[in-house]
Design a protein around this motif. Structure first.
Motif, PDB file in Angstrom:
ATOM      1  N   VAL A  63       0.704  -1.154   0.054  1.00  0.00           N
ATOM      2  CA  VAL A  63       0.079  -0.162  -0.009  1.00  0.00           C
ATOM      3  C   VAL A  63       0.895   1.329  -0.088  1.00  0.00           C
ATOM      4  O   VAL A  63       1.969   1.111   0.703  1.00  0.00           O
ATOM      5  CB  VAL A  63      -0.969  -0.048   1.229  1.00  0.00           C
ATOM      6  N   SER A  64       0.479   2.241  -0.807  1.00  0.00           N
ATOM      7  CA  SER A  64       1.563   3.338  -0.889  1.00  0.00           C
ATOM      8  C   SER A  64       0.329   4.533  -0.912  1.00  0.00           C
ATOM      9  O   SER A  64      -0.583   4.640  -1.582  1.00  0.00           O
ATOM     10  CB  SER A  64       2.265   3.254  -2.457  1.00  0.00           C
ATOM     11  N   TYR A  95       1.885  -8.407   9.465  1.00  0.00           N
ATOM     12  CA  TYR A  95       2.890  -7.623   9.851  1.00  0.00           C
ATOM     13  C   TYR A  95       3.117  -6.352   8.926  1.00  0.00           C
ATOM     14  O   TYR A  95       2.820  -6.796   7.663  1.00  0.00           O
ATOM     15  CB  TYR A  95       4.279  -8.421   9.922  1.00  0.00           C
ATOM     16  N   VAL A  96       3.245  -5.227   9.343  1.00  0.00           N
ATOM     17  CA  VAL A  96       3.352  -4.071   8.425  1.00  0.00           C
ATOM     18  C   VAL A  96       4.822  -3.647   8.450  1.00  0.00           C
ATOM     19  O   VAL A  96       5.513  -3.185   9.267  1.00  0.00           O
ATOM     20  CB  VAL A  96       2.473  -3.032   8.721  1.00  0.00           C
ATOM     21  N   TYR A  97       5.654  -3.550   7.377  1.00  0.00           N
ATOM     22  CA  TYR A  97       7.127  -3.242   6.982  1.00  0.00           C
ATOM     23  C   TYR A  97       7.009  -1.961   6.239  1.00  0.00           C
ATOM     24  O   TYR A  97       6.202  -1.722   5.350  1.00  0.00           O
ATOM     25  CB  TYR A  97       7.694  -4.125   6.309  1.00  0.00           C
ATOM     26  N   ALA A  98       7.856  -0.934   6.714  1.00  0.00           N
ATOM     27  CA  ALA A  98       8.152   0.251   5.804  1.00  0.00           C
ATOM     28  C   ALA A  98       9.006  -0.234   4.610  1.00  0.00           C
ATOM     29  O   ALA A  98       9.944  -1.037   4.955  1.00  0.00           O
ATOM     30  CB  ALA A  98       8.736   1.154   6.841  1.00  0.00           C
ATOM     31  N   VAL A  99       8.617   0.272   3.375  1.00  0.00           N
ATOM     32  CA  VAL A  99       9.398  -0.125   2.223  1.00  0.00           C
ATOM     33  C   VAL A  99      10.277   1.034   1.899  1.00  0.00           C
ATOM     34  O   VAL A  99      11.173   0.945   1.501  1.00  0.00           O
ATOM     35  CB  VAL A  99       8.374  -0.318   1.033  1.00  0.00           C
ATOM     36  N   ASP A 100       9.924   2.412   2.262  1.00  0.00           N
ATOM     37  CA  ASP A 100      10.679   3.477   1.921  1.00  0.00           C
ATOM     38  C   ASP A 100      10.970   4.318   3.233  1.00  0.00           C
ATOM     39  O   ASP A 100      10.340   4.092   4.151  1.00  0.00           O
ATOM     40  CB  ASP A 100      10.370   4.240   0.793  1.00  0.00           C
ATOM     41  N   ALA A 131       6.353  11.834   4.748  1.00  0.00           N
ATOM     42  CA  ALA A 131       7.317  11.921   3.395  1.00  0.00           C
ATOM     43  C   ALA A 131       6.312  11.910   2.222  1.00  0.00           C
ATOM     44  O   ALA A 131       5.029  11.729   2.217  1.00  0.00           O
ATOM     45  CB  ALA A 131       8.143  10.785   3.141  1.00  0.00           C
ATOM     46  N   SER A 132       6.867  12.439   1.217  1.00  0.00           N
ATOM     47  CA  SER A 132       5.868  12.570  -0.037  1.00  0.00           C
ATOM     48  C   SER A 132       5.377  11.464  -0.480  1.00  0.00           C
ATOM     49  O   SER A 132       4.160  11.272  -0.972  1.00  0.00           O
ATOM     50  CB  SER A 132       6.861  13.191  -1.328  1.00  0.00           C
ATOM     51  N   THR A 133       6.154  10.333  -0.673  1.00  0.00           N
ATOM     52  CA  THR A 133       5.497   8.706  -0.701  1.00  0.00           C
ATOM     53  C   THR A 133       5.856   7.906   0.398  1.00  0.00           C
ATOM     54  O   THR A 133       6.856   7.874   1.063  1.00  0.00           O
ATOM     55  CB  THR A 133       6.308   8.182  -1.967  1.00  0.00           C
ATOM     56  N   MET A 134       4.778   7.374   0.784  1.00  0.00           N
ATOM     57  CA  MET A 134       5.002   6.387   1.896  1.00  0.00           C
ATOM     58  C   MET A 134       4.476   5.184   1.481  1.00  0.00           C
ATOM     59  O   MET A 134       3.342   4.883   1.230  1.00  0.00           O
ATOM     60  CB  MET A 134       4.056   6.773   3.063  1.00  0.00           C
ATOM     61  N   THR A 135       5.202   4.141   1.737  1.00  0.00           N
ATOM     62  CA  THR A 135       4.708   2.553   1.030  1.00  0.00           C
ATOM     63  C   THR A 135       4.986   1.527   2.208  1.00  0.00           C
ATOM     64  O   THR A 135       6.111   1.778   2.961  1.00  0.00           O
ATOM     65  CB  THR A 135       5.562   2.393  -0.295  1.00  0.00           C
TER      66      THR A 135
END
Length: 165
Positions: A63-64, A95-100, A131-135
């Protein structure tokens, strides 16, 4: 004695007047949050997160969100109206992981997607600097158990990012 009573009354009135709010009702506005929906070509977004025993046949979802520059207080949330259809089986904890961003690759939350039969449901997964993009990557949390969860994300139900609260 009468002078003391009158002076006391005048002083009380002055103190109450100085404690009164300075704005008028017309310019006092309750604070509200802005909301970002997942980036997608359209709704619904059909999430289907699953895996077999031993983490085989694993399918993660992502999800982004696009967040306006200068935003603050980003909070990843899940909202479902009462009795919203969600299918799950086995170990369906996600589980939710930050991609960026600065936490890229780190687990930033855990959620079990479920709706109540009688009331709206809201889960806060975590809060972040915007942040401008959060994925984020969504993955069944167990390394041994089979599990699955699936639901349709719409403008009225699912994963959102609130900000500027």
């Amino acid at each position: 004695m009468q002078f003391l009573t009158i002076a006391s009354a005048i002083l009380s009135s002055a103190l109450l007047a100085s404690a009164a709010p300075t704005g008028t009702e017309s310019n006092l506005v309750p604070r509200s949050c802005s909301m970002a929906y997942p980036q997608s070509i359209g709704f619904p977004i059909n999430y289907d997160i699953h895996q077999g025993a031993g983490a085989t046949n694993k399918r993660d979802d992502f999800v982004s969100f696009s967040i306006p520059s200068g935003s603050y207080g980003c909070t990843l949330e899940v909202n479902f109206p009462a009795n919203y259809p969600i299918t799950s089986s086995g170990n369906s904890q996600v589980y939710v992981y930050a991609v960026d961003g600065p936490s890229a690759g780190s687990q930033v939350g855990t959620v079990t997607f479920a709706s109540s039969p009688v009331a709206a449901t809201k889960y806060v997964i975590n809060s972040f600097a915007c942040a401008s993009t959060m994925t984020y990557k969504l993955s069944i949390g167990s390394t041994t158990d089979a599990g699955s969860v699936a639901f349709a994300d719409t403008k009225d139900a699912g994963i959102t990012m609130t900000y500027d609260c």
